[in-house]
Design a protein around this motif. Structure first.
Motif, PDB file in Angstrom:
ATOM      1  N   ALA A  82      14.381   0.373   0.084  1.00 39.65           N
ATOM      2  CA  ALA A  82      12.900   0.948  -0.093  1.00 39.65           C
ATOM      3  C   ALA A  82      12.086   0.078  -0.138  1.00 39.65           C
ATOM      4  N   ILE A  83      12.456  -1.357  -0.633  1.00 40.00           N
ATOM      5  CA  ILE A  83      11.804  -2.523  -0.862  1.00 40.00           C
ATOM      6  C   ILE A  83      11.312  -3.067   0.620  1.00 40.00           C
ATOM      7  N   LYS A  84      12.464  -2.973   1.464  1.00 40.59           N
ATOM      8  CA  LYS A  84      12.307  -3.260   3.048  1.00 40.59           C
ATOM      9  C   LYS A  84      11.225  -2.692   3.553  1.00 40.59           C
ATOM     10  N   GLU A  85      11.148  -1.245   3.207  1.00 35.36           N
ATOM     11  CA  GLU A  85      10.193  -0.566   4.145  1.00 35.36           C
ATOM     12  C   GLU A  85       8.915  -0.625   3.361  1.00 35.36           C
ATOM     13  N   LYS A 128       3.454  -3.372   3.857  1.00 34.25           N
ATOM     14  CA  LYS A 128       2.363  -4.374   3.583  1.00 34.25           C
ATOM     15  C   LYS A 128       1.877  -5.266   4.487  1.00 34.25           C
ATOM     16  N   GLU A 129       2.725  -5.436   5.591  1.00 37.47           N
ATOM     17  CA  GLU A 129       2.326  -6.100   6.688  1.00 37.47           C
ATOM     18  C   GLU A 129       1.330  -5.358   7.630  1.00 37.47           C
ATOM     19  N   THR A 130       1.645  -4.020   7.727  1.00 30.99           N
ATOM     20  CA  THR A 130       1.078  -2.936   8.506  1.00 30.99           C
ATOM     21  C   THR A 130      -0.369  -2.456   8.126  1.00 30.99           C
ATOM     22  N   GLY A 131      -0.172  -2.554   6.815  1.00 34.17           N
ATOM     23  CA  GLY A 131      -1.196  -1.819   6.045  1.00 34.17           C
ATOM     24  C   GLY A 131      -1.148  -0.254   5.916  1.00 34.17           C
ATOM     25  N   GLU A 132       0.014   0.203   6.276  1.00 26.67           N
ATOM     26  CA  GLU A 132       0.301   1.681   6.144  1.00 26.67           C
ATOM     27  C   GLU A 132       0.536   2.183   4.677  1.00 26.67           C
ATOM     28  N   PRO A 168       0.838  -1.219  -0.081  1.00 30.07           N
ATOM     29  CA  PRO A 168      -0.184   0.030   0.070  1.00 30.07           C
ATOM     30  C   PRO A 168       0.940   1.277  -0.141  1.00 30.07           C
ATOM     31  N   ALA A 169       2.153   1.054   0.174  1.00 30.72           N
ATOM     32  CA  ALA A 169       3.122   2.188   0.124  1.00 30.72           C
ATOM     33  C   ALA A 169       3.064   3.159  -1.013  1.00 30.72           C
ATOM     34  N   HIS A 170       3.110   4.166  -0.965  1.00 27.30           N
ATOM     35  CA  HIS A 170       3.306   5.141  -2.218  1.00 27.30           C
ATOM     36  C   HIS A 170       5.040   5.252  -2.457  1.00 27.30           C
TER      37      HIS A 170
END
Ligand SMILES: *Cc1c(COP(=O)(O)O)cnc(C)c1O
Length: 452
Positions: free
Chosen positions: A395-398, A403-407, A98-100
């Motif tokens: 960036a992929i790690k973050e 993805k885990e937290t839905g933020e 969901p990250a931009h």
């Protein structure tokens, strides 16, 4: 249906007219570089024999937050700036996050990396001061390529010491430098005292940035009307790179977002500082909470596992003593393909910022960096430089955490360069010939213990 904008551009008139000097806004200023002989804090005039005067003054300027970009430098910037800010929709989809994710694409410069931003500035000031010849070192060849372009643009003769392993692994960067008219020598070489000493002790030494710096400084000191230039680490280099972040700030506004996380790969700190400092300014002055992450290779982990102390910037000990995170100037990094990240220390500004916890650092293994670079290439269509792959991996790690937290966090990273001249490295990766280099705590401690 809403149309989604992929790339954000600024018109030429919006190319920055000033660089941002974060030293002026830092609460704890970097400690002073020391003259190694006297242990006295360095004055700009101590640097005049080696560097152009204007650059030496910029190096130690802790008072002016904004420094005018000379018009002739802005004219050069117009050849490739503004660089696009790109929304990485493809990468977001590939990750299912969901990250931009946004990246600033510095790979569009004529030489394929951010390094030109400082090269044209340094060549300009040398020319202004009547210098005719300049010297430098280069690792993967990115800085040498940028400086050859800039030297030709401003009518200077350039001699480059290129780290030997890269000279052999990346012959086309040498060709680029020669095409622009530079003279290129593999380092260590027999042409300097520093090179001869190292070759006598270690005949098979494949070179390092530290050694090449010693050779380039020695040549500059022994040649009339000649100055030395450096493509990373120093504060004036990072100053010039702030055009990246200053443009990105306006482009993020166009996108209607502000970054929660800013990421850059880390060699000496110039592209990381360049994208970060204009945003970090809002953390310092307005209490914004953006996180800044420097991504370094696990095989050369000065930020995460080095020590904060005074150390030399080069192998032979010609430079001033710099207060920085270091693995020791005698550290010989493993022969990873991200040649631009094989440096033992970190710039004094980022070192102070890390000490003060205004930024973070993360280590990336070589294989993880190429996994990330390949995924990025397939998702976004740009093959990244091996150095830039480290920023992408971070960036992929973050993004995976989101993805885990839905933020829906906004992540911005700097794509410092493309990898089209680094395909030999990708070849090795694709054929399974690349490895990780583990570095034990004992090795790091032993190296640091050898410093006086
Ligand atoms: C030189 C280089 C780097 C590392 O240098 P910094 O000063 O830390 O930015 C990173 N990426 C590319 C493409 C480079 O050429």
């Amino acid at each position: 249906m809403t149309t989604k904008t992929k790339r954000f551009f600024l018109p030429e008139s919006e190319i920055p007219t000033q660089w941002y000097n974060i030293q002026a806004d830092m609460v704890n200023k970097p400690m002073p570089p020391l003259n190694p002989a006297t242990r006295e804090p360095l004055k700009p005039s101590d640097l005049y024999p080696i560097f152009a005067k204007a650059l030496a003054d910029q190096e130690l300027n802790q008072t002016d937050a904004w420094i005018d970009i000379p018009e002739a430098v802005r004219e050069q910037y117009k050849n490739y700036r503004s660089t696009p800010l790109v929304r990485a929709y493809g990468l977001e989809k590939a990750l299912g996050t969901p990250a931009h994710i946004y990246f600033k694409n510095e790979s569009v410069s004529p030489v394929g990396s951010h390094k030109l931003n400082s090269a044209v500035a340094q060549a300009y000031y040398c020319k202004q001061e009547g210098v005719t010849n300049i010297t430098t070192e280069t690792g993967a060849g990115q800085w040498g390529a940028a400086l050859s372009y800039a030297a030709k643009a401003f009518g200077l003769e350039l001699a480059v010491y290129m780290v030997k392993i890269s000279y052999e692994q990346k012959p086309y960067r040498r060709s680029i430098m020669q095409t622009f008219g530079a003279q290129v020598t593999a380092s260590p070489s027999m042409s300097t005292k520093a090179g001869r000493k190292i070759l006598t002790e270690h005949p098979n030494y494949q070179g390092s940035l530290g050694t090449a710096i010693s050779e380039a400084i020695e040549l500059a000191m022994s040649t009339p009307n000649c100055k030395y230039t450096l493509g990373s680490v120093l504060s004036h280099v990072t100053l010039h790179q702030t055009v990246i972040g200053l443009e990105a700030e306006k482009q993020m506004q166009m996108a209607g977002e502000y970054p929660d996380i800013v990421i850059g790969c880390f060699g000496g700190g110039s592209n990381f500082g360049g994208i970060s400092f204009p945003f970090m300014r809002h953390n310092i002055l307005e209490g914004k909470k953006t996180r800044f992450i420097a991504a370094e290779p696990s095989s050369c982990p000065k930020l995460t596992r080095g020590q904060f102390r005074y150390d030399f910037g080069d192998e032979a000990g010609y430079t001033p003593l710099l207060p920085m995170f270091t693995l020791g100037h005698n550290f010989a990094p493993a022969h990873i393909h991200a040649g631009g990240l094989r440096y033992h220390g970190a710039g004094v500004i980022v070192s102070q910022l890390l000490k003060d916890k205004l930024m973070e650092a993360v280590d990336i293994d070589q294989l993880e960096s190429f996994d990330a670079g390949t995924l990025f290439a397939q998702a976004e269509g740009i093959i990244p430089a091996p150095e830039s792959c480290h920023a992408i991996a971070a960036a992929i790690k973050e993004a995976n955490k989101c993805k885990e937290t839905g933020e829906e966090k906004v992540i911005l990273f700097n794509l410092s360069g493309h990898g089209l001249i680094d395909m030999a490295a990708y070849d090795k990766y694709l054929s399974g010939d690349l490895q990780n280099y583990a570095l034990s705590d004992e090795e790091i401690a032993k190296n640091l213990a050898e410093l006086e």
